[in-house]
Every structure is written in structure tokens, then in C-alpha cells.
Motif scaffolding. Structure first.
Motif, PDB file in Angstrom:
ATOM      1  N   SER A 170      -9.389  20.345  -6.107  1.00  0.00           N
ATOM      2  CA  SER A 170      -8.257  20.247  -7.008  1.00  0.00           C
ATOM      3  C   SER A 170      -8.222  21.439  -7.951  1.00  0.00           C
ATOM      4  O   SER A 170      -9.250  22.006  -8.271  1.00  0.00           O
ATOM      5  N   GLY A 171      -7.070  21.786  -8.383  1.00  0.00           N
ATOM      6  CA  GLY A 171      -6.947  22.894  -9.327  1.00  0.00           C
ATOM      7  C   GLY A 171      -6.587  24.179  -8.619  1.00  0.00           C
ATOM      8  O   GLY A 171      -6.920  24.386  -7.463  1.00  0.00           O
ATOM      9  N   GLY A 172      -5.874  25.057  -9.316  1.00  0.00           N
ATOM     10  CA  GLY A 172      -5.574  26.361  -8.769  1.00  0.00           C
ATOM     11  C   GLY A 172      -4.282  26.422  -7.996  1.00  0.00           C
ATOM     12  O   GLY A 172      -3.812  27.493  -7.656  1.00  0.00           O
ATOM     13  N   GLY A 173      -3.674  25.270  -7.672  1.00  0.00           N
ATOM     14  CA  GLY A 173      -2.411  25.298  -6.981  1.00  0.00           C
ATOM     15  C   GLY A 173      -2.559  25.460  -5.481  1.00  0.00           C
ATOM     16  O   GLY A 173      -3.604  25.875  -4.961  1.00  0.00           O
ATOM     17  N   ARG A 174      -1.481  25.129  -4.788  1.00  0.00           N
ATOM     18  CA  ARG A 174      -1.516  25.150  -3.324  1.00  0.00           C
ATOM     19  C   ARG A 174      -1.735  26.549  -2.774  1.00  0.00           C
ATOM     20  O   ARG A 174      -2.478  26.745  -1.815  1.00  0.00           O
ATOM     21  N   GLU A 193      -4.712  27.792  -0.282  1.00  0.00           N
ATOM     22  CA  GLU A 193      -4.470  28.418   1.024  1.00  0.00           C
ATOM     23  C   GLU A 193      -5.128  29.793   1.100  1.00  0.00           C
ATOM     24  O   GLU A 193      -5.673  30.180   2.134  1.00  0.00           O
ATOM     25  N   ALA A 194      -5.068  30.526  -0.001  1.00  0.00           N
ATOM     26  CA  ALA A 194      -5.698  31.847  -0.019  1.00  0.00           C
ATOM     27  C   ALA A 194      -7.208  31.726   0.127  1.00  0.00           C
ATOM     28  O   ALA A 194      -7.847  32.505   0.840  1.00  0.00           O
ATOM     29  N   ALA A 195      -7.791  30.726  -0.570  1.00  0.00           N
ATOM     30  CA  ALA A 195      -9.228  30.505  -0.464  1.00  0.00           C
ATOM     31  C   ALA A 195      -9.610  30.112   0.963  1.00  0.00           C
ATOM     32  O   ALA A 195     -10.630  30.552   1.499  1.00  0.00           O
TER      33      ALA A 195
END
Length: 635
Positions: A70-74, A78-80
């Protein structure tokens, strides 16, 4: 795991399937290793094991950002995820190329970025450790992964299992299978094949049979061609031919009855594999049962007529896979012709084994544990190893003579009495081949030297030692001693010093096939320390000859030898006229300086490389131990 080209390549998809690859070698066919055993996001991991050194990871168990947390936005998630997938692929690629340090750096970059490595990441890095022969590093990472709250999957366990087998620790390997069962981790046929291949490499028939029957015969798994071939090869090697025949008979009954509904690709279908029948033919021939030998040979020849299988496991097909399967088929045909020729030309031995069998048994020494200190205990172990090599097939008196010869083969300090064991005088030259493979080359050279010199074939794998011994028996050779085990321990500890006039190492495996030797961390047999041991094995003035198609690797060996002026005359020489270190083009020829009485000839790998687009150029390096008059003896 397919029986594919012997370069440790593995392909895998996210479906959890992978392609395992066997190391090419046994001339009567090989058994595939588990190799890929399952795919990851970053591609399949093969469980290949080579030599290497231990490396550590900094902060591998530090908490990080899990993909999907959770956290950081979708978009951040996806980037991670993309970053982690990319890293997994790069770590897996480094593992394939044995670039362990680079793989560790990539792993640590993920942690520094706050990303949490997944099971796939850990498994890919474990494979890099295994490919570099660093079992301690692989085991440490395995433990670290669990401490981080991640449970190993089938691929992870299979990778570590391959590492255990590579370092000849079948006890730890068996314990891993137990752990997998207790944890409910899926044990697939690739996992079992990995373990069976480990048993094959050291000749452990009992463990192989127990595992095969508990997982396969009881119906838990459907065995493929590599699994059946491994067990039959072990039984045939011990001349327990009726047991092997019963195993195959059961396979035929299940096949006619329909068996499992799961279809196997042709190259994994055990009913289409001619190798087990060929192994039976050779074993029956050794036992003097020519009728049964011809029956098995006819079955093998019938299967060989169908040509090599065209379908492979997994998605797609690789050119190297097709090349290897074609080459394997050609080798099986060669072996079938060899057994047929033996049956056609040898004199019937009546109701007993062929004469050459007992002779070869008295010249078979396998060091399962070359580090065993007690000489008396070691002699007992060497004697017991004869049963795994087929001594039970000999007549009682002949078997007793072979046991007595091997029992008396060690000095009080635990070194082999080579000349006494072979019955050769001090004036007779002794020549040694290191890493003899299936024995094609050394057997032909021993034939040419039948009345001139004695030969020692040194080979790591038990199944290949059996192959060499059988070829010597068919040729009725008296001048060939087969010594099995790890050469890095046997040469300095178990062979007498100043034994050989010539030592040969033909096509040694480099640290990596496609990388410069200095760019990888994996170690290899021909280290500077081992080269010094080979110098001590030579008589003063004796020659070490190394042949390779890898000029880069041979150059690195020449540079290593250059740092041993007390071990090799060329390293200390300033003679511009030919006494200095240099690579020679081509293969060594017949002559007194090379010690060869027959043309260099062919071997399994020589024929493999000659196919397709493999390297065609050959080079050799000649190193001489200084004479007593001219220099110091080896360090």
C-alpha cells in the motif's frame, strides 16, 4: 528436464515450467539434470553447478518495499513491479554467465532502492551461486530468504538440491527432499531427476532406487526418459542386469496398458529411448550371455532406426538442443555398432563373463571420499566400491583376486601403488589423462601403447568411470587403470609423485564458455595450485599437454603457468628459440615429445564440437617439469 546441450542453459516462462539441461558426456546417452525446473518472472533458472568461491550479500534481509504494498499510488507500484522484473531477468542472466559479483550488485541495488526481493529474485541469485560452485553461499541465501519471510518454491529447492549433488553431498540432498515433503512443496520430475543424476555421478544405487520407487513406482510421479535411464545405468553399471530388465519390462507393461493420460514429448518418452536397451546389451555381453545381449541390442537398434526425436519439452525449440539430440543419437549408434562388433568378433566365453571383465575390475579404483585419512579404512572403502562397478558379475576366484589387488593398492600413507596394481616395472612409462570423460581417447591411446606404456584414466563421474572400464574390458586391455573421484584431491593426495612421463588434459571446461576467463568469478580445475600438483606428478623432464579450442582460456592457463618457474621449465626460460611459453596451433602429433603412439583421434566432445557452427580451431600448450640437473624440482 530435456537432455540438451551441455552448457547449463535453461529457459523458463512464468507458467512454472522450465527446461533442464544435462551436461553432455556419457557416450551411451546421458541423463538430463533438473536445470530450469521452473520459470520465474525473470526467466527460468537452471541448477547448473560449477566451481566457485564464496561471496556475501550486504543487508539481504533488510525490510523493503514489497511490490503491491500500500502507498505510493498505482503508477509507483507498476513502476516498482517493472523494475523488479527487469532486475530478476538481469540477475538470472548473470547467473547463466557465472557473473556472481554482478548478480550480487544487482540484488543489493534493489535493496538500496527500497524494493523487497521476491522468491524469484532470491532463486535467481541462488542459481548464480550454484553456477559458481559456491554451495555455502547458496545455502546461506536460502536461509536468509526464509528469515525474510519468504517460502522457497519448487525451483528454489531444486536449485539448492543441484548444488548439494554437485558437491557430492547426497545426504543433504536427501534431507531437502524430506523437507519439501514436510512443507508440502511440489516435488516434480525435474526435482527427482536432479537427485537421480547426483546419485549417478557418485554411483549411489541404493539412494537412487529408494527415491525412484518411493516417488515413481508408487505412482506419485510419472518418470520420464532421464529418470529411467539414470536408474538403468546405475543397475547396468553394477551388472545387476536382471533388475534393470525387470524395471524396463514394467515400463512396457504400463505403456501397453495405457498408463498416465499425460503425454510426454518424444525426447522424454521412456518407451522411445534406446539407451537403456543398449546398456542392457553391453551388460549381458560382459556377463557372457550373448543371446540376451543380442535381444537387447536388437531392441535398441529398432528404436534407433526411428531417428532422433523431433518434439521437445517446453515452448519452442533451440538450435543447440536439436544439435545435441542429433549428436546424442549418433553416439548411441556408435555404441550399438561397438557392442555388435564385440559380439561378432569376440570368442564365446562359455557360461561365464568375458575374460576382460575381471581384469578391468582389478584396475578400477573409485575414491568416493578422497579426503579419508585412515589408509586401512580407505582400502576397505575402495574394495567395497567394486560391487558398484560390477564385480558381482565375475567368477568367485577372479573377484577375490580383484578385491585383493585393490585392497593392497594403497601405501601406508594412502597413496596408490600404481605400478604394483598394474603389474608394470619401474622402467615402463606411465601416462595419465585427467578428466577422461567416457574414455574414447584414453582407450585408443592405451591400445596403441599395449606393449610400451601404462595409462591412468582419471575421471570425476562414477558412471563415466564405468564406461571407461567396460571399454577396457571389451578391448581386453591390461595397461589401463581407471581412477575415479575429484582430481583436485586425488592428484596431490592419492597418486605417487614423479609418476608420469606425460599428463594430458583434453578440452578442459573453462570457468565460462562465452565469457573471458578473467570476467567471471567461477573457479575451475586447472588453477595455479593444481598446475603445481600436476608438475609434481610428472617425472623430471616429463610433459604436461593441455588441448583446447578456447584460445582465451588456454592463454590464461599459460599466464598462470608463467608464474610457476620452479614447476615448469618454460616459465623460467629465456630461450627465444622455442623453450619459452607459447600456444601451439593444432593438435599434438605422434612422437616422443608428445608421448602419443597413436594420432590424437576423437572423443565425445571432439565430435560434438565438430558439428554445426562450433569452434573448429584447436590449440595446445606444452609444459615441462624441470630436470634435476637443470633446475629445482617442482615447488
Amino acid at each position: 528436464g530435456d537432455a540438451n546441450a551441455g552448457k547449463g542453459k535453461g529457459k523458463g516462462k512464468g507458467s512454472g515450467r522450465g527446461r533442464g539441461v544435462a551436461s553432455a558426456g556419457a557416450s551411451a546417452g546421458i541423463v538430463a539434470s533438473a536445470g530450469g525446473g521452473g520459470g520465474s518472472v525473470g526467466g527460468g533458472q537452471d541448477g547448473g553447478a560449477d566451481a566457485g568461491g564464496s561471496s556475501g550479500i550486504r543487508g539481504g534481509s533488510r525490510p523493503g518495499i514489497a511490490v503491491g504494498a500500500s502507498g505510493g499510488g498505482r503508477q509507483a507500484k507498476e513502476a516498482a513491479k517493472r523494475r523488479l522484473m527487469e532486475a530478476n531477468k538481469r540477475i538470472a542472466a548473470c547467473g547463466q554467465k557465472k557473473r556472481l559479483k554482478e548478480a550480487i550488485d544487482l540484488f543489493e541495488e534493489l535493496i538500496a532502492e527500497g524494493l523487497r526481493p521476491t522468491v524469484h529474485t532470491y532463486t535467481a541469485l541462488m542459481n548464480a551461486y550454484v553456477r559458481n560452485g559456491d554451495h555455502a553461499g547458496a545455502r546461506g541465501l536460502f536461509n536468509q530468504m526464509q528469515a525474510a519471510g519468504l517460502e522457497p518454491n519448487t525451483v528454489t529447492f531444486t536449485t539448492l538440491l543441484k548444488s548439494c549433488c554437485a558437491k557430492v553431498d547426497l545426504t543433504e540432498a536427501a534431507e531437502l527432499l524430506v523437507t519439501m515433503r514436510e512443507k508440502g512443496v511440489d516435488i516434480n520430475v525435474r526435482t527427482i531427476n536432479t537427485f537421480l543424476r547426483g546419485c549417478l555421478c557418485v554411483g549411489d544405487i541404493d539412494r537412487a532406487l529408494d527415491t525412484f520407487h518411493s516417488f515413481v513406482a508408487e505412482g506419485a510421479l510419472r518418470a520420464d526418459a532421464p529418470a529411467f535411464e539414470a536408474v538403468v545405468r546405475l543397475l547396468a553399471g553394477a551388472l545387476r542386469t536382471r533388475e534393470a530388465e525387470a524395471l524396463l519390462a514394467g515400463l512396457e507393461v504400463r505403456s501397453r496398458g495405457g498408463g498416465s493420460s499425460e503425454e510426454l514429448p518424444p525426447n522424454l518418452d521412456p518407451t522411445l529411448n534406446p539407451c537403456p536397451q543398449l546398456l542392457l546389451a553391453e551388460s549381458w555381453a560382459m556377463l557372457g550371455n550373448r543371446k540376451r545381449a543380442r535381444q537387447s541390442l536388437e531392441r535398441a537398434e529398432e528404436l534407433l532406426k526411428g531417428g532422433p526425436p523431433t518434439g521437445h519439452a517446453g515452448a519452442g525449440s533451440l538450435e543447440s538442443v536439436d544439435l545435441f539430440i542429433t549428436h546424442r543419437w549418433q553416439e548411441l549408434q556408435r555404441d550399438a555398432e561397438s557392442v555388435a562388433h564385440f559380439l561378432d568378433t569376440s570368442a564365446p566365453s562359455g557360461s561365464g563373463p568375458v575374460p576382460g571383465l575381471a581384469k578391468s575390475m582389478g584396475r578400477f579404483v573409485y575414491f568416493r571420499d578422497p579426503g579419508l585419512g585412515d589408509a586401512a579404512r580407505l582400502a576397505e572403502v575402495l574394495e567395497s566400491e567394486l560391487d558398484r562397478a560390477g564385480l558381482r558379475g565375475c567368477r568367485p576366484r577372479a573377484a577375490a583376486r580383484a578385491r585383493g589387488a585393490v585392497r593392497a593398492s594403497l601405501s601406508g600413507r594412502g597413496r596408490l601403488r600404481v605400478r604394483s596394481l598394474m603389474g608394470v616395472a619401474a622402467a615402463v612409462p606411465v601416462k595419465v589423462e585427467i578428466c577422461s570423460g567416457a574414455g574414447d581417447w584414453v582407450v585408443e591411446q592405451a591400445k596403441a601403447d599395449a606393449d610400451r606404456a601404462a595409462w591412468v584414466a582419471l575421471e570425476l563421474r562414477h558412471d563415466r568411470c564405468i564406461q571407461i572400464s567396460r571399454k577396457a574390458a571389451r578391448a581386453d586391455l591390461s595397461n589401463l587403470l581407471v581412477v575415479g573421484g575429484d582430481a583436485s584431491h586425488i592428484v596431490p593426495r592419492r597418486l605417487p609423485k614423479a609418476l608420469a612421463t606425460h599428463v594430458y588434459v583434453n578440452f578442459p571446461e573453462p570457468p565460462a564458455w562465452h565469457e573471458a576467463s578473467g570476467e567471471v568469478g567461477a573457479t575451475h580445475l586447472l588453477t595455479k595450485r593444481f598446475l603445481r600438483s600436476l608438475s609434481r606428478l610428472l617425472v623430471p623432464g616429463g610433459a604436461l599437454i593441455i588441448v583446447s579450442d578456447n584460445r582465451s582460456y588456454l592463454t590464461s592457463l599459460m599466464e598462470a603457468a608463467g608464474g610457476l618457474p620452479a614447476a615448469f621449465r618454460e616459465a623460467a626460460s629465456t630461450d627465444e628459440g622455442g623453450g619459452r611459453l607459447r600456444l601451439e596451433p593444432g593438435l599434438p602429433g605422434v612422437g616422443e615429445d608428445t608421448g602419443l603412439s597413436a594420432p590424437f583421434g576423437e572423443s565425445y566432445f571432439h565430435r560434438l564440437w565438430a558439428m554445426g557452427s562450433k569452434k573448429q580451431k584447436r590449440f595446445h600448450l606444452r609444459l615441462t617439469r624441470p630436470s634435476r640437473e637443470g633446475s629445482n624440482t617442482a615447488e
